[in-house]
Structure formats: structure tokens, C-alpha cells
Design an enzyme around this catalytic site. Structure first.
Site, PDB file in Angstrom:
ATOM      1  N   GLY A 155       0.863  -1.192   0.000  1.00  9.26           N
ATOM      2  CA  GLY A 155       0.000   0.000   0.000  1.00  9.26           C
ATOM      3  C   GLY A 155       0.892   1.232   0.000  1.00  9.26           C
ATOM      4  N   ARG A 156       0.386   2.297   0.589  1.00  4.62           N
ATOM      5  CA  ARG A 156       1.146   3.556   0.542  1.00  4.62           C
ATOM      6  C   ARG A 156       2.528   3.419   1.185  1.00  4.62           C
ATOM      7  NH1 ARG A 156      -3.896   4.848   2.468  1.00  4.62           N
ATOM      8  NH2 ARG A 156      -5.174   6.264   1.245  1.00  4.62           N
ATOM      9  N   ARG A 238       1.670  -3.366  12.735  1.00  8.02           N
ATOM     10  CA  ARG A 238       1.018  -3.578  14.025  1.00  8.02           C
ATOM     11  C   ARG A 238       1.637  -4.822  14.668  1.00  8.02           C
ATOM     12  NH1 ARG A 238      -0.289   0.931  13.770  1.00  8.02           N
ATOM     13  NH2 ARG A 238      -2.363   1.869  13.883  1.00  8.02           N
ATOM     14  N   GLU A 267       1.502  -3.748  23.535  1.00  9.44           N
ATOM     15  CA  GLU A 267       2.151  -2.435  23.627  1.00  9.44           C
ATOM     16  C   GLU A 267       1.642  -1.706  24.848  1.00  9.44           C
ATOM     17  OE1 GLU A 267       2.045   0.137  20.185  1.00  9.44           O
ATOM     18  OE2 GLU A 267       2.899  -1.440  18.950  1.00  9.44           O
ATOM     19  N   HIS A 286       6.971   2.460  19.001  1.00  9.68           N
ATOM     20  CA  HIS A 286       5.904   2.857  18.065  1.00  9.68           C
ATOM     21  C   HIS A 286       6.034   4.353  17.689  1.00  9.68           C
ATOM     22  CE1 HIS A 286       1.550   1.682  16.762  1.00  9.68           C
ATOM     23  NE2 HIS A 286       2.118   2.484  15.880  1.00  9.68           N
TER      24      HIS A 286
HETATM   25  C1  DGY Z   1      -0.546   4.808  12.494  1.00  8.62           C
HETATM   26  O1  DGY Z   1      -0.732   5.930  12.020  1.00  8.62           O
HETATM   27  O2  DGY Z   1      -1.332   3.875  12.317  1.00  8.62           O
HETATM   28  C2  DGY Z   1       0.688   4.619  13.279  1.00  8.62           C
HETATM   29  O3  DGY Z   1       0.820   3.354  13.774  1.00  8.62           O
HETATM   30  C3  DGY Z   1       0.813   5.685  14.326  1.00  8.62           C
HETATM   31  O4  DGY Z   1       1.316   6.772  13.679  1.00  8.62           O
END
Ligand code: DGY
Length: 330
Positions: A155-156, A238, A267, A286
Site C-alpha cells: 500500500g502507501r 502492528r 504495547e 511505536h
Molecule cells: C498509524 O498511524 O497507524 C501509526 O501506527 C501511528 O502513527
């Protein structure tokens, strides 16, 4: 109109909301708002600006009340949203895509380079006073240039990672549920027909899928065994996409060479988590989207989404278009 902001965030977004003249309430803390307080604070809100630490589920939506129109997440990922419950109540959810793409890929790339060239271990060695001479055997890492980068998800952010690889003359192999022939033709990326096909050939595996039931423990013991013993796993998506116990075993036993993690499961990681005992596992808290400019942009985009909905305009980046239609804003 009443807006609730669940944490201290860069003030550019809250300032815009305050300028609207609406009632803006904010949890002024750097810690997660206790759930019971959150449920009280959202009561009567027309909009909530949330973080990925707040679960937006039926309980919260009921506590807020039927006037709630929009929940704007300060993140591109929105696995903290129970989207079906939001859509059922015509509550629009929004996220912050695009503005964080390059910053997130920069950090994933930094993890790749740091683990490949053993930077944390080398820094500790210097700080511990162990540097006595130039050593031919000292901190021999893995080459990055001309290696194969394997992407799980393009993806991006996955695509931004691939762009960084071109400067290192790497071969890029990707798996994605949606084949990207445009990227193959334009940049020569190679499509792999499965996650396994990526794992078998990559020197670096970087995970860029959203977290959902289908991607829970996508990288498990069996799949880690398919990777090269010199390979490095990078996860900036994630935490629960990777099985942490299986990752520990793979790093401890030398099944793979190293891992760089921006995200963990859970987390924050528990201080007695065995992954913390491993030198070949680099973990940061994170922070992939954490640059001054990008966090400002995320804050502003989240606020703009709220302002649009509360002034009867379509939000810039909705995640549930059905709710936008239901509110008559499409
Ligand atoms: C997101 O944007 O999903 C990141 O994990 C936090 O910036």
C-alpha cells in the site's frame, strides 16, 4: 458543538478546533485516558479526536450518545475502531493517511539499516569502553545494497519503502492481495504469489499490512522457518501481525538473523518479555510517524476531518463511506 480530544497532541489541530468557537474539552496528559473517564468525557460529544489507544466500540458509542457524528483517529491504522458499530450508528470514522507515509517509511528503513549494520550493538560497545582497535571481525553485518527486499503489503507505506530500496539497487519482491501491475511495469518490482514466496527469497522482510483477524500472527513459527538464516524482519505495521513467542525462538535459535520492531504485542512491551533479552532484536516505542512536521500534519488533518463533518461537509479521509452517505455528506 462539543468536541473531546483524548490526549495531548501537537496543538495545531486543537487550536483550529478552538478557533471554531465550539466547546473543546481535552484530556491534558501524555498517558492513556482511563477507560471510565473516557466514557464519561465523551458523553454528549458531537466529535471525538481519538488515538489508537482508545477502542471505539459499542460501549463507547452508547456512552457518547446519538448526537455523536465523527470520531477522528490520529493514525492511519484504525484497528481500534469497531467500524461496523460506528457505521450502524451513522458515526463517521476518519484516519490520517498520506501525511505520514514517508515519515513512517523513513523509520522502517532506519530499522532495516540499523539491524543490518548492528548499530545499537556497536554503539553500546563504544559506550561500554570496549573499542580498543580496528577489528576485521568486528560487527560484521549484512549488506543492504543489491539485496532483496520482500514486502508483505504494498500500500502507501510499502510502496514508499520500495522507493527507498531503489537507491540501494535492491530487488523488490512483494505480496499483496491486490496485484500492483502499475508498480511492476514502472519500477520493475516482482510480484510473489504468496507470503511464503516472499519469505523464501527475501534478505529483508518488511511488513506493511493492516491488522485484522486475517493478519493476526501472519508471521508465525512456520513462516519464520522459511526465511533465510541471514534474513531480517522489520515490523512497523502492528505488533500482533507477528507471533512474538515464535519471533523470540527464531531470533534466539538463529533461524533468522535479526528483527527491527516499531510495534510489539502487547504495547507497551512488558519489561520481562524475552525479546528484550536479545541483542539482535531492535525495538523502538511505536514512533514511525513521529517527526515534528508529520505529527503536526496528522493533528491538523484529524481536526479538519472534524471541522468538515460538523460544518456539513464531506470529511477528507473517511474510513466508512456508508456513514458519510448516511449523514448526507457524500
Ligand atoms: C498509524 O498511524 O497507524 C501509526 O501506527 C501511528 O502513527
Amino acid at each position: 458543538m462539543k468536541v473531546f480530544i483524548t490526549r495531548n497532541i501537537p496543538d495545531i489541530g486543537p487550536a483550529k478546533l478552538r478557533a471554531s468557537g465550539w466547546e473543546i474539552d481535552q484530556w491534558h496528559s501524555d498517558d492513556v485516558i482511563p477507560r471510565a473517564t473516557l466514557l464519561e468525557k465523551v458523553h454528549g460529544a458531537d466529535a471525538v479526536l481519538s488515538l489508537l489507544t482508545e477502542r471505539i466500540d459499542a460501549e463507547l458509542l452508547d456512552a457518547a450518545g446519538s448526537q455523536l457524528k465523527v470520531v477522528a483517529n490520529l493514525a492511519v491504522g484504525f484497528d481500534n475502531f469497531v467500524v461496523s458499530e460506528m457505521t450502524k450508528r451513522h458515526v463517521i470514522g476518519t484516519n490520517t493517511p498520506d501525511v505520514l507515509t514517508d515519515t513512517t517509511a523513513d523509520l522502517a528503513w532506519a530499522l532495516l539499516m540499523s539491524t543490518a549494520r548492528m548499530l545499537p550493538q556497536a554503539q553500546k560497545y563504544v559506550h561500554d569502553g570496549k573499542w580498543t582497535t580496528w577489528g576485521p571481525l568486528l560487527f560484521r553485518g549484512q549488506d543492504i545494497h543489491h539485496a532483496t527486499l520482500g514486502l508483505i503489503g504494498v500500500g502507501r507505506i510499502g510502496a514508499a519503502m520500495a522507493r527507498r530500496a531503489s537507491g540501494f539497487e535492491m530487488k523488490v519482491v512483494y505480496y499483496d492481495a491486490y496485484r500492483r501491475q502499475d508498480l511492476e511495469e514502472k519500477y520493475g518490482y516482482h510480484y510473489a504469489s504468496s507470503v511464503e514466496a516472499v519469505l523464501l527469497q527475501a534478505d529483508f522482510v518488511s511488513v506493511h499490512t493492516p491488522y485484522m483477524p486475517e493478519t493476526h500472527h501472519l508471521i508465525n513459527a512456520d513462516r519464520l522457518k522459511m526465511m533465510k538464516s541471514t534474513a531480517i524482519l522489520i515490523n512497523s505495521a502492528r505488533g500482533p501481525i507477528v507471533d512474538p513467542k515464535a519471533l523470540y525462538d527464531a531470533l534466539h535459535n538463529g533461524t533468522i538473523w535479526a528483527a527491527g520492531l516499531d510495534v510489539t504485542s502487547p504495547e507497551p512491551i512488558h519489561m520481562d518479555d524475552p525479546l528484550l533479552s536479545l541483542e539482535n532484536c531492535l525495538i523502538v516505542p511505536h514512533i514511525a510517524s513521529a517527526s515534528m512536521q508529520t505529527r503536526d500534519n496528522m493533528s491538523e488533518l484529524a481536526a479538519d476531518n472534524i471541522i468538515n463533518v460538523l460544518t456539513h461537509k464531506a470529511p477528507k479521509t473517511p474510513v466508512n463511506k456508508d456513514a458519510v452517505v448516511a449523514q448526507g455528506l457524500a
